[in-house]
Design a protein around this motif. Structure first.
Motif, PDB file in Angstrom:
ATOM      1  N   PHE A  20       0.968  -1.142  -0.080  1.00  0.00           N
ATOM      2  CA  PHE A  20      -0.011   0.033  -0.043  1.00  0.00           C
ATOM      3  C   PHE A  20       0.739   1.136   0.051  1.00  0.00           C
ATOM      4  O   PHE A  20       0.546   2.001  -0.672  1.00  0.00           O
ATOM      5  N   PHE A  24       1.283   3.687  -2.872  1.00  0.00           N
ATOM      6  CA  PHE A  24       0.831   5.253  -2.520  1.00  0.00           C
ATOM      7  C   PHE A  24       1.875   6.275  -2.617  1.00  0.00           C
ATOM      8  O   PHE A  24       1.477   7.382  -3.199  1.00  0.00           O
ATOM      9  N   HIS A  27       1.385   7.047  -6.234  1.00  0.00           N
ATOM     10  CA  HIS A  27       0.337   7.884  -6.496  1.00  0.00           C
ATOM     11  C   HIS A  27       0.406   9.415  -6.231  1.00  0.00           C
ATOM     12  O   HIS A  27       0.295  10.221  -6.911  1.00  0.00           O
ATOM     13  N   MET A  31       0.173  12.704  -8.542  1.00  0.00           N
ATOM     14  CA  MET A  31      -0.913  13.629  -8.135  1.00  0.00           C
ATOM     15  C   MET A  31      -0.408  14.981  -7.915  1.00  0.00           C
ATOM     16  O   MET A  31      -0.830  15.677  -8.067  1.00  0.00           O
ATOM     17  N   LEU A  71      -2.012  13.331 -15.197  1.00  0.00           N
ATOM     18  CA  LEU A  71      -3.264  13.082 -14.482  1.00  0.00           C
ATOM     19  C   LEU A  71      -3.657  11.688 -14.699  1.00  0.00           C
ATOM     20  O   LEU A  71      -3.947  10.796 -13.900  1.00  0.00           O
ATOM     21  N   LEU A  82      -5.450   1.751  -3.992  1.00  0.00           N
ATOM     22  CA  LEU A  82      -7.082   1.491  -3.640  1.00  0.00           C
ATOM     23  C   LEU A  82      -7.324   0.016  -3.719  1.00  0.00           C
ATOM     24  O   LEU A  82      -8.006  -0.225  -2.606  1.00  0.00           O
ATOM     25  N   ILE A  85      -5.874  -0.859   0.167  1.00  0.00           N
ATOM     26  CA  ILE A  85      -6.250  -0.334   1.319  1.00  0.00           C
ATOM     27  C   ILE A  85      -7.619  -1.128   1.538  1.00  0.00           C
ATOM     28  O   ILE A  85      -7.970  -1.171   2.525  1.00  0.00           O
ATOM     29  N   PHE A 145      -9.215  19.871  -8.362  1.00  0.00           N
ATOM     30  CA  PHE A 145      -8.206  18.737  -7.957  1.00  0.00           C
ATOM     31  C   PHE A 145      -8.234  18.942  -6.396  1.00  0.00           C
ATOM     32  O   PHE A 145      -8.000  17.842  -5.291  1.00  0.00           O
ATOM     33  N   TRP A 152     -10.688  12.767  -0.299  1.00  0.00           N
ATOM     34  CA  TRP A 152      -9.825  11.841   0.047  1.00  0.00           C
ATOM     35  C   TRP A 152      -9.467  12.027   1.728  1.00  0.00           C
ATOM     36  O   TRP A 152      -9.479  10.925   2.358  1.00  0.00           O
ATOM     37  N   THR A 153      -9.146  13.144   2.018  1.00  0.00           N
ATOM     38  CA  THR A 153      -8.837  13.703   3.298  1.00  0.00           C
ATOM     39  C   THR A 153     -10.084  13.004   4.325  1.00  0.00           C
ATOM     40  O   THR A 153     -10.010  12.642   5.279  1.00  0.00           O
ATOM     41  N   HIS A 156     -10.742   9.527   4.478  1.00  0.00           N
ATOM     42  CA  HIS A 156      -9.607   9.118   5.529  1.00  0.00           C
ATOM     43  C   HIS A 156      -9.749   9.218   6.906  1.00  0.00           C
ATOM     44  O   HIS A 156      -9.854   8.202   7.893  1.00  0.00           O
ATOM     45  N   ARG A 184      -4.084  19.396   7.715  1.00  0.00           N
ATOM     46  CA  ARG A 184      -3.862  18.272   6.854  1.00  0.00           C
ATOM     47  C   ARG A 184      -3.898  18.519   5.364  1.00  0.00           C
ATOM     48  O   ARG A 184      -2.856  17.995   4.767  1.00  0.00           O
ATOM     49  N   TRP A 188      -0.557  18.158   2.450  1.00  0.00           N
ATOM     50  CA  TRP A 188      -0.440  17.691   1.031  1.00  0.00           C
ATOM     51  C   TRP A 188      -0.158  18.529  -0.030  1.00  0.00           C
ATOM     52  O   TRP A 188       0.383  18.553  -0.965  1.00  0.00           O
ATOM     53  N   ARG A 308       1.836   8.720   8.372  1.00  0.00           N
ATOM     54  CA  ARG A 308       0.413   8.807   8.399  1.00  0.00           C
ATOM     55  C   ARG A 308      -0.189   7.624   8.636  1.00  0.00           C
ATOM     56  O   ARG A 308      -1.210   7.534   9.439  1.00  0.00           O
ATOM     57  N   ARG A 312      -2.968   6.380  11.726  1.00  0.00           N
ATOM     58  CA  ARG A 312      -3.877   5.398  11.347  1.00  0.00           C
ATOM     59  C   ARG A 312      -4.098   4.246  12.202  1.00  0.00           C
ATOM     60  O   ARG A 312      -5.326   3.659  12.615  1.00  0.00           O
TER      61      ARG A 312
HETATM   62  C1  HEM Z   1      -5.961  14.241  -9.388  1.00  0.00           C
HETATM   63  C2  HEM Z   1      -6.889  13.512  -8.506  1.00  0.00           C
HETATM   64  C3  HEM Z   1      -6.483  13.337  -7.110  1.00  0.00           C
HETATM   65  C4  HEM Z   1      -5.973  13.998  -6.194  1.00  0.00           C
HETATM   66  C5  HEM Z   1      -5.611  15.518  -6.176  1.00  0.00           C
HETATM   67  C6  HEM Z   1      -5.976  12.811  -5.037  1.00  0.00           C
HETATM   68  C7  HEM Z   1      -5.411  13.384  -3.867  1.00  0.00           C
HETATM   69  C8  HEM Z   1      -5.173  12.557  -2.665  1.00  0.00           C
HETATM   70  C9  HEM Z   1      -4.985  12.933  -1.363  1.00  0.00           C
HETATM   71  C10 HEM Z   1      -4.525  14.379  -1.100  1.00  0.00           C
HETATM   72  C11 HEM Z   1      -4.842  11.773  -0.675  1.00  0.00           C
HETATM   73  C12 HEM Z   1      -4.454  11.826   0.818  1.00  0.00           C
HETATM   74  C13 HEM Z   1      -5.652  12.341   1.653  1.00  0.00           C
HETATM   75  C14 HEM Z   1      -5.142  12.434   3.194  1.00  0.00           C
HETATM   76  O1  HEM Z   1      -4.176  11.771   3.557  1.00  0.00           O
HETATM   77  O2  HEM Z   1      -5.585  13.435   4.025  1.00  0.00           O
HETATM   78  C15 HEM Z   1      -5.129  10.763  -1.423  1.00  0.00           C
HETATM   79  C16 HEM Z   1      -5.145   9.404  -1.035  1.00  0.00           C
HETATM   80  C17 HEM Z   1      -5.417   8.326  -1.837  1.00  0.00           C
HETATM   81  N1  HEM Z   1      -5.790   8.490  -3.342  1.00  0.00           N
HETATM   82 FE1  HEM Z   1      -5.892  10.055  -4.201  1.00  0.00          FE
HETATM   83  N2  HEM Z   1      -6.184  11.652  -5.519  1.00  0.00           N
HETATM   84  C18 HEM Z   1      -6.598  11.828  -6.671  1.00  0.00           C
HETATM   85  C19 HEM Z   1      -7.091  10.663  -7.485  1.00  0.00           C
HETATM   86  C20 HEM Z   1      -7.122   9.520  -6.976  1.00  0.00           C
HETATM   87  C21 HEM Z   1      -7.746   8.362  -7.799  1.00  0.00           C
HETATM   88  C22 HEM Z   1      -8.328   8.482  -9.239  1.00  0.00           C
HETATM   89  C23 HEM Z   1      -7.591   7.153  -7.098  1.00  0.00           C
HETATM   90  C24 HEM Z   1      -7.841   5.823  -7.292  1.00  0.00           C
HETATM   91  C25 HEM Z   1      -7.885   5.303  -8.620  1.00  0.00           C
HETATM   92  C26 HEM Z   1      -6.746   7.649  -5.849  1.00  0.00           C
HETATM   93  C27 HEM Z   1      -6.458   6.748  -4.769  1.00  0.00           C
HETATM   94  C28 HEM Z   1      -5.995   7.242  -3.494  1.00  0.00           C
HETATM   95  C29 HEM Z   1      -5.997   6.094  -2.450  1.00  0.00           C
HETATM   96  C30 HEM Z   1      -6.331   4.733  -2.401  1.00  0.00           C
HETATM   97  C31 HEM Z   1      -5.602   7.101  -1.302  1.00  0.00           C
HETATM   98  C32 HEM Z   1      -5.272   6.504   0.203  1.00  0.00           C
HETATM   99  C33 HEM Z   1      -6.469   6.714   0.926  1.00  0.00           C
HETATM  100  C34 HEM Z   1      -6.209   6.333   2.287  1.00  0.00           C
HETATM  101  O3  HEM Z   1      -5.244   6.199   2.756  1.00  0.00           O
HETATM  102  O4  HEM Z   1      -7.046   6.819   3.115  1.00  0.00           O
HETATM  103  N3  HEM Z   1      -6.590   9.103  -5.916  1.00  0.00           N
HETATM  104  N4  HEM Z   1      -5.313  11.253  -2.905  1.00  0.00           N
END
Ligand code: HEM
Length: 374
Positions: A20, A24, A27, A31, A71, A82, A85, A145, A152-153, A156, A184, A188, A308, A312
């Motif tokens: 993970f 991550f 990602h 991102m 992107l 994803l 998790i 974005f 996502w925040t 979480h 938070r 990021w 992080r 959790r």
């Molecule tokens: C440009 C678009 C995206 C942005 C700006 C973005 C932003 C973020 C951010 C900021 C986090 C961390 C949140 C936190 O810890 O407070 C996160 C976690 C994550 N994102 Fe993205 N994301 C985007 C697209 C995606 C997409 C399309 C997927 C899946 C296909 C994805 C999968 C994940 C996963 C699995 C996590 C971890 C969640 C967790 O640990 O709780 N994200 N993303």
């Protein structure tokens, strides 16, 4: 949790959590480029007014050119974490998805719209339109974005607050402090500028080495400034966030479990700062300085991701999830995952190589067509 992460965790749990974390980090890398890139472009578009051609700035031009691709890379690289998790925190993750309700439902439509807006920003057509329209388009893109990251925040935080689930379900209200959410998000958002500066630094270095007139390449000082300001913002916000967290997360973060990763993240930030300072002094994007910043960036991203995770882990009944991880490990499928991951990585690398040959074309027409006169 008396041993350093991941030692002390059962084998299947350690494997899934590490997978993970690694995916991550990937990602986040892509991102961050899109997030900080769109925010930078918004600022540059507002600042330039309608007189100066934005495209004359190599930094903005590179971002515009590459953001649609990055992107898609961010989305593709998001699928793997994803997947993991859902294995590691299935119950918490699914419940949070349901409780986020319509906010979770709009993430994909918002992303689709933002994807098309990135292509509009890349097109020459947009830059012939009035100033107000250009600003509206870049603002809508970067806000989208930030909104996706915000979702996502919240998702979480929801997953980590099981005690509040019944209340959230009945009232629909989210019980999180605005200050904690903002801190938070600043972690990021600030961090994204550091990562984006490293990637775009390499792109511009490549352009610099193939361009006879290096004066047309973006100044390393602008990137250095953005990276260091981003890092300082992220670290102050992270310190504030951890200070606001309860005693349990703090003791895990600063205990044996993740203290080495706190040091890793800080050392990475120092290495990035050294790399950028060297380039600031020479006023050139250099392989040595960029390499230091790249290694530092990866150290910080991985360190912060483990911290992080420690927060959790302290918030959920983690030991209660171990049987589920063992069960998942017995199902199999790991070989298929590895084959697909390698195949996808090779295809993406091939695409990057294919596209980056276009960067050799130093005379690529970055100019904006004249606006038709009435
Ligand atoms: C440009 C678009 C995206 C942005 C700006 C973005 C932003 C973020 C951010 C900021 C986090 C961390 C949140 C936190 O810890 O407070 C996160 C976690 C994550 N994102 Fe993205 N994301 C985007 C697209 C995606 C997409 C399309 C997927 C899946 C296909 C994805 C999968 C994940 C996963 C699995 C996590 C971890 C969640 C967790 O640990 O709780 N994200 N993303």
């Amino acid at each position: 949790m008396n041993a350093i992460f991941p030692f002390g965790l059962p084998h299947p749990t350690a494997v899934y959590v590490n997978l993970f974390l690694l995916t991550f980090v990937l990602h986040q890398t892509f991102m961050h480029y899109v997030l900080a890139g769109s925010l930078y472009l918004t600022w540059a578009t507002i600042r330039q007014g309608c007189t100066t051609h934005l495209i004359e700035q190599p930094l903005a031009a590179t971002l515009r050119d590459w953001m649609p691709f990055l992107l898609s890379a961010a989305i593709t690289a998001g699928v793997a974490p994803l997947l993991f998790i859902q294995i590691v925190y299935q119950y918490q993750f699914y419940t949070a998805n349901l409780l986020l309700w319509w906010r979770w439902g709009v993430v994909v439509p918002v992303l689709i719209v933002a994807f098309y807006l990135l292509y509009l920003i890349k097109s020459r057509m947009l830059w012939t339109w009035p100033y107000a329209v250009r600003v509206a388009v870049v603002l809508a893109t970067s806000s989208s974005f930030v909104f996706v990251g915000f979702c996502w925040t919240i998702n979480h935080l929801l997953a980590n607050s099981e005690a509040n689930w019944p209340d959230i379900y009945t009232t629909g209200r989210l019980p999180f402090s605005v200050v904690a959410v903002i801190l938070r998000m600043l972690v990021w958002i600030g961090g994204s500028f550091a990562t984006m500066s490293v990637i775009v630094g390499w792109q511009l270095n490549y352009r610099q080495s193939h361009h006879s007139d290096s004066s047309t390449v973006a100044g390393p000082r602008e990137l250095a400034g953005m990276s260091i300001c981003g890092l300082v913002t992220a670290m102050l916000a992270a310190a504030g966030y951890v200070a606001l967290s309860g005693a349990a997360p703090r003791s895990l973060v600063f205990g044996t479990f993740s203290l080495p990763y706190v040091l890793l993240a800080i050392s990475g930030a120092i290495l990035q700062t050294i790399g950028w300072s060297l380039q600031w002094r020479s006023n050139r994007l250099e392989v040595f300085g960029l390499s230091l910043s790249t290694i530092g960036s990866l150290m910080t991203l991985f360190g912060v991701s483990v911290i992080r995770e420690a927060i959790r882990i302290s918030a959920v009944d983690f030991a209660g999830l171990y049987p589920r991880h063992t069960e998942a490990a017995n199902v199999g499928g790991f070989g298929v995952f590895v084959v697909v991951a390698v195949a996808v990585t090779l295809v993406i690398a091939w695409c990057v190589r294919l596209v980056s040959t276009g960067m050799h074309d130093v005379d690529k027409d970055y100019s904006i067509p004249e606006r038709p006169t009435a």
